[in-house]
Design a protein around this motif. Structure first.
Motif, PDB file in Angstrom:
ATOM      1  N   VAL A  84      90.218  -0.746-107.720  1.00 33.12           N
ATOM      2  CA  VAL A  84      89.679  -1.240-106.456  1.00 33.12           C
ATOM      3  C   VAL A  84      90.826  -1.830-105.648  1.00 33.12           C
ATOM      4  CG1 VAL A  84      87.943  -2.669-105.318  1.00 33.12           C
ATOM      5  CG2 VAL A  84      87.534  -1.826-107.647  1.00 33.12           C
ATOM      6  N   LEU A  85      91.143  -1.192-104.524  1.00 31.69           N
ATOM      7  CA  LEU A  85      92.184  -1.674-103.627  1.00 31.69           C
ATOM      8  C   LEU A  85      91.536  -2.461-102.495  1.00 31.69           C
ATOM      9  CD1 LEU A  85      94.304   1.606-103.296  1.00 31.69           C
ATOM     10  CD2 LEU A  85      94.383  -0.127-105.094  1.00 31.69           C
ATOM     11  N   LEU A  86      92.055  -3.640-102.218  1.00 34.92           N
ATOM     12  CA  LEU A  86      91.538  -4.485-101.140  1.00 34.92           C
ATOM     13  C   LEU A  86      92.618  -4.640-100.083  1.00 34.92           C
ATOM     14  CD1 LEU A  86      89.944  -7.344-103.303  1.00 34.92           C
ATOM     15  CD2 LEU A  86      88.980  -5.114-102.721  1.00 34.92           C
ATOM     16  N   ALA A  87      92.279  -4.375 -98.829  1.00 41.06           N
ATOM     17  CA  ALA A  87      93.265  -4.479 -97.745  1.00 41.06           C
ATOM     18  C   ALA A  87      92.533  -4.727 -96.425  1.00 41.06           C
ATOM     19  CB  ALA A  87      94.108  -3.211 -97.644  1.00 41.06           C
ATOM     20  N   PRO A  88      93.177  -5.395 -95.478  1.00 40.70           N
ATOM     21  CA  PRO A  88      92.527  -5.621 -94.177  1.00 40.70           C
ATOM     22  C   PRO A  88      92.154  -4.323 -93.473  1.00 40.70           C
ATOM     23  CG  PRO A  88      94.472  -7.003 -94.413  1.00 40.70           C
ATOM     24  CD  PRO A  88      94.501  -6.031 -95.550  1.00 40.70           C
ATOM     25  N   GLN A  89      93.098  -3.362 -93.462  1.00 41.92           N
ATOM     26  CA  GLN A  89      92.854  -2.043 -92.868  1.00 41.92           C
ATOM     27  C   GLN A  89      93.543  -0.996 -93.728  1.00 41.92           C
ATOM     28  OE1 GLN A  89      94.950  -4.152 -90.718  1.00 41.92           O
ATOM     29  NE2 GLN A  89      93.240  -5.284 -89.841  1.00 41.92           N
ATOM     30  N   ARG A  90      92.962   0.185 -93.792  1.00 40.74           N
ATOM     31  CA  ARG A  90      93.541   1.254 -94.611  1.00 40.74           C
ATOM     32  C   ARG A  90      94.930   1.629 -94.130  1.00 40.74           C
ATOM     33  NH1 ARG A  90      89.061   5.705 -93.269  1.00 40.74           N
ATOM     34  NH2 ARG A  90      87.850   3.791 -92.973  1.00 40.74           N
ATOM     35  N   GLU A  91      95.196   1.446 -92.824  1.00 42.36           N
ATOM     36  CA  GLU A  91      96.499   1.815 -92.273  1.00 42.36           C
ATOM     37  C   GLU A  91      97.633   0.985 -92.841  1.00 42.36           C
ATOM     38  OE1 GLU A  91      93.309   3.123 -89.589  1.00 42.36           O
ATOM     39  OE2 GLU A  91      93.814   1.173 -90.475  1.00 42.36           O
ATOM     40  N   ARG A  92      97.311  -0.123 -93.518  1.00 38.64           N
ATOM     41  CA  ARG A  92      98.342  -0.986 -94.083  1.00 38.64           C
ATOM     42  C   ARG A  92      98.845  -0.468 -95.430  1.00 38.64           C
ATOM     43  NH1 ARG A  92      97.472  -6.214 -92.299  1.00 38.64           N
ATOM     44  NH2 ARG A  92      99.446  -6.727 -93.275  1.00 38.64           N
ATOM     45  N   LEU A  93      98.220   0.606 -95.950  1.00 36.83           N
ATOM     46  CA  LEU A  93      98.595   1.146 -97.250  1.00 36.83           C
ATOM     47  C   LEU A  93      99.276   2.502 -97.097  1.00 36.83           C
ATOM     48  CD1 LEU A  93      95.319   0.398 -99.258  1.00 36.83           C
ATOM     49  CD2 LEU A  93      97.346  -1.042 -99.025  1.00 36.83           C
TER      50      LEU A  93
ATOM     51  N   VAL B 190      95.639   6.020 -99.828  1.00 32.43           N
ATOM     52  CA  VAL B 190      94.371   6.137 -99.110  1.00 32.43           C
ATOM     53  C   VAL B 190      93.712   7.482 -99.405  1.00 32.43           C
ATOM     54  CG1 VAL B 190      93.272   6.147 -96.834  1.00 32.43           C
ATOM     55  CG2 VAL B 190      95.180   4.586 -97.287  1.00 32.43           C
ATOM     56  N   SER B 191      94.524   8.537 -99.465  1.00 32.69           N
ATOM     57  CA  SER B 191      93.975   9.878 -99.682  1.00 32.69           C
ATOM     58  C   SER B 191      93.306  10.017-101.042  1.00 32.69           C
ATOM     59  CB  SER B 191      95.078  10.935 -99.533  1.00 32.69           C
ATOM     60  OG  SER B 191      96.030  10.833-100.584  1.00 32.69           O
ATOM     61  N   ARG B 192      93.673   9.169-101.994  1.00 31.05           N
ATOM     62  CA  ARG B 192      93.084   9.230-103.331  1.00 31.05           C
ATOM     63  C   ARG B 192      91.900   8.277-103.477  1.00 31.05           C
ATOM     64  NH1 ARG B 192      98.234  10.837-103.910  1.00 31.05           N
ATOM     65  NH2 ARG B 192      98.806  12.196-105.660  1.00 31.05           N
ATOM     66  N   SER B 193      91.536   7.600-102.399  1.00 31.93           N
ATOM     67  CA  SER B 193      90.530   6.540-102.478  1.00 31.93           C
ATOM     68  C   SER B 193      89.232   6.923-101.785  1.00 31.93           C
ATOM     69  CB  SER B 193      91.073   5.258-101.828  1.00 31.93           C
ATOM     70  OG  SER B 193      92.287   4.842-102.412  1.00 31.93           O
ATOM     71  N   TRP B 194      88.144   6.364-102.297  1.00 33.45           N
ATOM     72  CA  TRP B 194      86.862   6.388-101.606  1.00 33.45           C
ATOM     73  C   TRP B 194      86.826   5.131-100.752  1.00 33.45           C
ATOM     74  CZ3 TRP B 194      82.669   9.923-102.687  1.00 33.45           C
ATOM     75  CH2 TRP B 194      81.515   9.672-101.929  1.00 33.45           C
ATOM     76  N   VAL B 195      86.886   5.274 -99.428  1.00 35.19           N
ATOM     77  CA  VAL B 195      87.047   4.130 -98.534  1.00 35.19           C
ATOM     78  C   VAL B 195      85.695   3.627 -98.045  1.00 35.19           C
ATOM     79  CG1 VAL B 195      88.128   3.272 -96.425  1.00 35.19           C
ATOM     80  CG2 VAL B 195      89.271   5.055 -97.780  1.00 35.19           C
TER      81      VAL B 195
END
Length: 296
Positions: A153-162, A167-172
């Motif tokens: 589980v990745l936690l971030a303010p916005q996906r653009e910060r990663l 991101v491509s491997r994640s269910w957002v």
């Protein structure tokens, strides 16, 4: 103290996870309920506040492992252990405490080849934008191999910060953004003061220079509020007074610089930089951009 004693003395799971139970996040919890039937290897939770993102991640960990009726029941020992991060199947890398380093990721990778002791192993990377490049690459190697019984589980303010590859491997899933209209009176007061400074009023530095003028929590709420105002301005929905100020003072290039500056402010506050210094840095740049922008 024994593990059993720690569990008995721990705060109640429902208190820790309370921010995830807000009606603001009903939609996200509904999606997670459906995903629990076919658990994705990687979840990315963006939006909300840092505390809300953490609470939803802990709710998810409890949901995957609780054996009670109406999981998560938030009252059994398993729910309490996951909520307090005391279960052996819970790994919590906290980017809010500093950069997540490669050694942290390696420590988790060392156990990924073993089956979880319970139903699911949950690996939470809070404020995952704090991943160093080496750590991010090490994490990517782990994600390239199927890990049955493990949920990242990745936690971030916005996906653009990663990194885009993460991101491509994640269910957002996007949590409800902090309200861009009405806000805490203290936050609104600081937003009004900042708007006045940008418009040429005096008194900003006297305000920030006062001892204990603003704490980290209020400063983070202010940054989130400003991010929402910027989003309104960029999409032409400048209904609030601050969004209208941005539209009238900044061109598109300046708004992009402001977006980057707000992200930097958020990172600095998470790393416990003095909130008043962070806000002074932001205010002086916003003032300069408002004077040099073609909209000024």
């Amino acid at each position: 103290m024994s593990a059993q004693g720690e569990t008995l003395c721990a705060p109640h799971a429902s208190d820790i996870i309370a921010p995830a139970l807000s009606s603001r996040h009903d939609r996200v919890r509904g999606y997670l309920e459906r995903l629990a039937g076919s658990v994705p290897q990687v979840l990315l939770l963006e939006g909300g506040t840092p505390r809300e993102r953490e609470a939803v991640a802990l709710w998810w960990a409890a949901r995957l492992n609780c054996a009670g009726t109406g999981a998560p029941c938030l009252s059994c020992a398993v729910c309490t252990q996951f909520a307090t991060r005391n279960n052996r199947d819970m790994f919590y890398l906290d980017g809010a405490q500093g950069s997540i380093k490669i050694d942290d990721v390696r420590a988790v990778r060392a156990v990924l080849g073993e089956p979880p002791r319970g139903r699911y192993r949950v690996v939470v990377l809070a404020e995952a934008q704090s991943l160093g490049i080496e750590a991010a690459n090490a994490l990517l190697k782990s994600l390239e191999e199927p890990r049955p019984g493990t949920s990242f589980v990745l936690l971030a303010p916005q996906r653009e910060r990663l990194l885009p590859t993460l991101v491509s491997r994640s269910w957002v899933l996007t949590l409800a953004w902090p309200d861009g209209g009405a806000c805490d009176p203290a936050v609104q007061e600081w937003a009004d003061a900042l708007a006045g400074f940008v418009s040429g009023e005096e008194g900003w530095f006297a305000r920030t220079g006062a001892k204990g003028s603003i704490d980290q929590g209020t400063a983070l709420q202010l940054v989130a509020f400003l991010q929402r105002q910027l989003a309104l301005a960029l999409t032409g929905r400048g209904a609030s007074s601050f969004a209208r100020l941005l539209v009238s003072r900044l061109d598109t290039a300046a708004m992009r610089r402001l977006d980057e500056a707000l992200a930097e402010c958020q990172d600095s506050l998470i790393y416990n930089v003095n909130p008043a210094l962070v806000l002074d840095w932001l205010a002086t740049r916003l003032f300069a951009w408002a004077r040099t922008s073609r909209r000024a």
